[in-house]
Design an enzyme around this catalytic site. Structure first.
Site, PDB file in Angstrom:
ATOM      1  N   ASP A  79       0.779  -1.117   0.111  1.00 16.22           N
ATOM      2  CA  ASP A  79      -0.065  -0.156  -0.079  1.00 16.22           C
ATOM      3  C   ASP A  79       0.905   1.378  -0.057  1.00 16.22           C
ATOM      4  O   ASP A  79       1.788   1.604  -0.882  1.00 16.22           O
ATOM      5  CB  ASP A  79      -1.141  -0.111   1.175  1.00 16.22           C
ATOM      6  CG  ASP A  79      -1.809   1.088   1.074  1.00 16.22           C
ATOM      7  OD1 ASP A  79      -2.852   0.959   0.441  1.00 16.22           O
ATOM      8  OD2 ASP A  79      -1.751   1.948   2.070  1.00 16.22           O
ATOM      9  N   TYR A  88      -0.480  11.546   3.585  1.00 14.94           N
ATOM     10  CA  TYR A  88      -1.489  12.085   2.566  1.00 14.94           C
ATOM     11  C   TYR A  88      -1.335  13.446   2.146  1.00 14.94           C
ATOM     12  O   TYR A  88      -1.901  13.946   1.195  1.00 14.94           O
ATOM     13  CB  TYR A  88      -2.700  11.251   2.444  1.00 14.94           C
ATOM     14  CG  TYR A  88      -2.724   9.740   2.604  1.00 14.94           C
ATOM     15  CD1 TYR A  88      -2.713   9.103   1.127  1.00 14.94           C
ATOM     16  CD2 TYR A  88      -2.385   9.059   3.876  1.00 14.94           C
ATOM     17  CE1 TYR A  88      -2.856   7.848   1.314  1.00 14.94           C
ATOM     18  CE2 TYR A  88      -2.472   7.497   3.794  1.00 14.94           C
ATOM     19  CZ  TYR A  88      -2.745   6.743   2.633  1.00 14.94           C
ATOM     20  OH  TYR A  88      -2.748   5.660   2.509  1.00 14.94           O
ATOM     21  N   HIS A 124      -7.239  -6.179  -0.461  1.00 11.46           N
ATOM     22  CA  HIS A 124      -6.113  -5.413  -0.654  1.00 11.46           C
ATOM     23  C   HIS A 124      -4.940  -5.773   0.699  1.00 11.46           C
ATOM     24  O   HIS A 124      -3.985  -5.242   0.590  1.00 11.46           O
ATOM     25  CB  HIS A 124      -6.867  -3.841  -0.181  1.00 11.46           C
ATOM     26  CG  HIS A 124      -5.910  -2.916   0.312  1.00 11.46           C
ATOM     27  ND1 HIS A 124      -5.076  -2.373  -0.833  1.00 11.46           N
ATOM     28  CD2 HIS A 124      -5.198  -2.307   1.473  1.00 11.46           C
ATOM     29  CE1 HIS A 124      -4.393  -1.374  -0.319  1.00 11.46           C
ATOM     30  NE2 HIS A 124      -4.366  -1.279   0.777  1.00 11.46           N
TER      31      HIS A 124
END
Length: 367
Positions: free
Chosen positions: A173, A285, A340
């Site tokens: 990720d 982020y 995921h």
């Protein structure tokens, strides 16, 4: 008057660049507003249904026993000279063996690599890191401290502080994003690259702008641009969002996967329920759009890309496109029933695929 096909005059080129930048940021903040509105509606719905429980959340004071399981390795700390930050990691395997460095994603921490710590310690010095801002690693307060160049430098400095000049680098990720960039910027430090459920960064930035479906799946990138509100939303209903990410039918580990135990979930809740524990991870982020778009860069070391096809956040089409950026042996394996959270979802299969890739590369070098 400029001839047809002639290059744009310099002032015109500047206007075009400025216009594209304006359009880009308009898109970012517009979508950020949409995501905020959706989150606000969910908050109101929760308050309407369960007003007493909505704002209830618990700080876990004692870690569950699984976080101190000796079979996973030893808890260690290293302070980086340049940044002055102290990093926490768990290490398994003898010192002096080749280094395998593991970079987790969001919202995870070193524990997401528990199956790999046990598996690879026989032949490697396996180090599962808490990234900058996560878990017991220091968390600088300002979002500027989480720019990609800082995160890349962290890995380089940690490698040197551990006494190594190269490693097998594995990332999942967001840790996969960092792993790709470390391999690009410091290729001499990465003997083999293994990435789990994250495409080459250039593929991601190009694909997301051309495919609205991926833009929607990456909506949290935009939602996280807001101050404090994302952290607040995570705490609602005693971190219901965090729990559902790993356990819900839409985003969690599937029926055929290795589901997280109640103690595993409690380990995540222990780490992320601490005061301020979510700000550092989300700050990763908050600087991403100032670093985009990334230039096209090639990866020159042998690379393995593992992908869970039922990933709720990343479209599988990006995996195959990644091939064009790897100028060495490239192996892609897509697991049809996996989510995921691949290295936790299908640990036995993932570990076998990694072993095969590592042995295959060793054999190829000898030949």
């Amino acid at each position: 008057m400029a001839r047809p096909g002639a290059a744009c005059p310099q002032p015109a080129r500047r206007v075009m660049v400025a216009a594209r930048a304006l359009l880009f940021w308009a898109l970012v903040y517009s979508y950020c507003g949409v995501c905020a509105c959706i989150a606000g509606l969910r908050l109101l719905w929760s308050i309407g249904r369960r007003p007493g429980e909505t704002f209830r959340w618990l700080v876990r004071e004692n870690p569950p026993a699984c976080l101190n399981d000796p079979s996973l390795g030893t808890h260690c700390y290293v302070r980086i000279k340049d940044s002055g930050l102290r990093f926490h990691y768990v290490a398994a395997g003898e010192r002096g063996k080749p280094l395998m460095l593991l970079l987790h994603g969001f919202p995870e921490f070193w524990y997401s690599w528990r199956h790999q710590l046990r598996e690879f310690k026989s032949e490697y010095r396996v180090v599962a890191l808490d990234l900058r801002g996560y878990g017991e690693t220091d968390a600088p307060p300002h979002k500027e401290n989480y720019k990609l160049d800082c995160l890349i430098a962290d890995i380089k400095d940690i490698l040197e502080s551990l006494g190594y000049n190269k490693c097998v680098l594995i990332g999942h990720d967001w840790g996969g994003m960092i792993a790709w960039l470390v391999a690009i910027c410091y290729p001499e430090m990465v003997t083999k690259l293994i990435v789990v459920n994250f495409p080459h960064p250039s593929v991601f930035t190009e694909y997301i702008l051309r495919h609205p479906s991926q833009l929607i799946k990456s909506g949290y990138y935009f939602f996280f641009q807001m101050p404090w509100f994302p952290e607040f939303m995570f705490t609602l209903n005693d971190f219901k969002v965090l729990k559902s990410l790993f356990t819900s039918q839409a985003t969690g580990i599937g029926r055929k996967g290795c589901r997280l135990t109640a103690e595993d979930i409690e380990a995540y809740l222990y780490v992320f329920s601490q005061p301020g524990a979510l700000t550092g991870p989300i700050n990763h982020y908050r600087t991403i759009f100032s670093c985009l778009p990334l230039q096209h860069h090639e990866v020159i070391m042998p690379t393995l890309l593992l992908w869970g096809e039922r990933d709720a956040f990343m479209e599988v089409e990006m995996a195959e496109i990644t091939r064009i950026y790897v100028k060495n042996h490239f192996r892609l394996t897509i697991l049809s029933e996996a989510s995921h959270w691949l290295q936790q979802d299908q640990p036995d299969i993932v570990n076998k695929l990694i072993w095969t890739f590592l042995k295959e590369e060793t054999k190829r070098k000898r030949e």
